[in-house]
Design an enzyme around this catalytic site. Sequence first.
Site, mmCIF file in Angstrom:
data_model
loop_
_atom_site.group_PDB
_atom_site.id
_atom_site.type_symbol
_atom_site.label_atom_id
_atom_site.label_comp_id
_atom_site.label_asym_id
_atom_site.label_seq_id
_atom_site.Cartn_x
_atom_site.Cartn_y
_atom_site.Cartn_z
ATOM 1 N N ASN A 116 -40.654 7.277 64.611
ATOM 2 C CA ASN A 116 -39.777 7.279 63.433
ATOM 3 C C ASN A 116 -40.443 6.474 62.330
ATOM 4 O OD1 ASN A 116 -37.389 7.592 61.863
ATOM 5 N ND2 ASN A 116 -36.697 5.549 62.474
ATOM 6 N N HIS A 118 -39.273 4.182 59.112
ATOM 7 C CA HIS A 118 -38.063 3.529 58.593
ATOM 8 C C HIS A 118 -38.442 2.667 57.385
ATOM 9 C CE1 HIS A 118 -34.061 1.885 58.567
ATOM 10 N NE2 HIS A 118 -34.594 0.683 58.429
ATOM 11 N N SER A 145 -41.951 0.779 58.063
ATOM 12 C CA SER A 145 -42.437 0.629 59.439
ATOM 13 C C SER A 145 -42.473 1.976 60.142
ATOM 14 C CB SER A 145 -41.478 -0.268 60.253
ATOM 15 O OG SER A 145 -41.209 -1.483 59.599
ATOM 16 N N ASP A 154 -33.505 1.999 65.265
ATOM 17 C CA ASP A 154 -34.577 1.355 64.492
ATOM 18 C C ASP A 154 -35.114 0.115 65.212
ATOM 19 O OD1 ASP A 154 -34.192 3.273 62.471
ATOM 20 O OD2 ASP A 154 -32.679 2.049 61.493
HETATM 21 C C1 GAR Z 1 -38.222 8.220 53.859
HETATM 22 O O1 GAR Z 1 -38.336 7.206 52.906
HETATM 23 C C2 GAR Z 1 -37.971 7.627 55.224
HETATM 24 O O2 GAR Z 1 -38.571 6.383 55.402
HETATM 25 C C3 GAR Z 1 -36.464 7.499 55.226
HETATM 26 O O3 GAR Z 1 -36.014 8.644 54.584
HETATM 27 C C4 GAR Z 1 -36.972 9.056 53.614
HETATM 28 C C5 GAR Z 1 -37.214 10.537 53.783
HETATM 29 O O4 GAR Z 1 -37.965 11.059 52.735
HETATM 30 N N1 GAR Z 1 -35.965 7.399 56.556
HETATM 31 C C6 GAR Z 1 -34.896 6.703 56.899
HETATM 32 O O5 GAR Z 1 -34.221 6.103 56.111
HETATM 33 C C7 GAR Z 1 -34.566 6.733 58.377
HETATM 34 N N2 GAR Z 1 -33.604 5.730 58.705
HETATM 35 P P1 GAR Z 1 -38.631 12.497 52.866
HETATM 36 O O6 GAR Z 1 -37.530 13.440 53.341
HETATM 37 O O7 GAR Z 1 -39.071 12.827 51.486
HETATM 38 O O8 GAR Z 1 -39.745 12.394 53.833
#
Ligand code: GAR
Length: 221
Positions: A116, A118, A145, A154
């Site tokens: 994942n 995060h 991370s 997480d």
């Molecule tokens: C990313 O910033 C990722 O780190 C976050 O969602 C975004 C997705 O962007 N993930 C979380 O918050 C998970 N808890 P994307 O769809 O453009 O890749």
Amino acid sequence: MPDQQNAQQKKRIVALISGSGTNMMALHRACEAGYINGELVGVIANKESAGGLAKAEAEGISTAVLSHKDFAERETYDVQLQALIETYQPDLIVLAGFMRILTQPITQHFAGRMLNIHPSLLPKYKGINTHQRALDAGDTEHGVSVHFVTEELDGGPVVLQAKIPVFEDDTAADLQERIHEQEYRIYPLVCQWFCADRLRLTAQGAMLDGELLGSQGYATD
Ligand code: GAR
């Protein structure tokens, strides 16, 4: 020499998304470029509206939607999700902006082959709204991370983090943009390690090249 052949075989990667899928696309591009010894064979979303679906389809990648709204229970959703993921026979499952809490059985089933990303410097700010929480706390540094997925939200062993500065007039959107730039670097790198059989999850934690990684992953300062 079956072992050598296996090592050279491209790993099958499945991405789970809920949104725009820019991390998923960064991983796909890294596979296409040969940076990762893998192939993105499937993209699964929990929402039809996930923008990443059209991006994947445009690349000829198989997509599927499993809407959580069709399930009353989190557990039954995850049973179906696990079965759907398995149809792709993946070596690696990447959560790339997948905004669902996974139940213990599915995390257990894919233990050691699910990663994942995060947007915080874990263990800080597990859960949602990480950028706003970093701003509200007056943090001068924030980050992102990549970690192995375990049943703790997480909370699995961190493999790699990247830090960004927080400036006085920053908004959550500014932080998100700065974080994204780092995400497109560290997620492909971690997947490269995994697909080269350099990274694995052990009972002690994440191991890279046989070395146990620290609580904040590789290159902790
Ligand atoms: C990313 O910033 C990722 O780190 C976050 O969602 C975004 C997705 O962007 N993930 C979380 O918050 C998970 N808890 P994307 O769809 O453009 O890749």
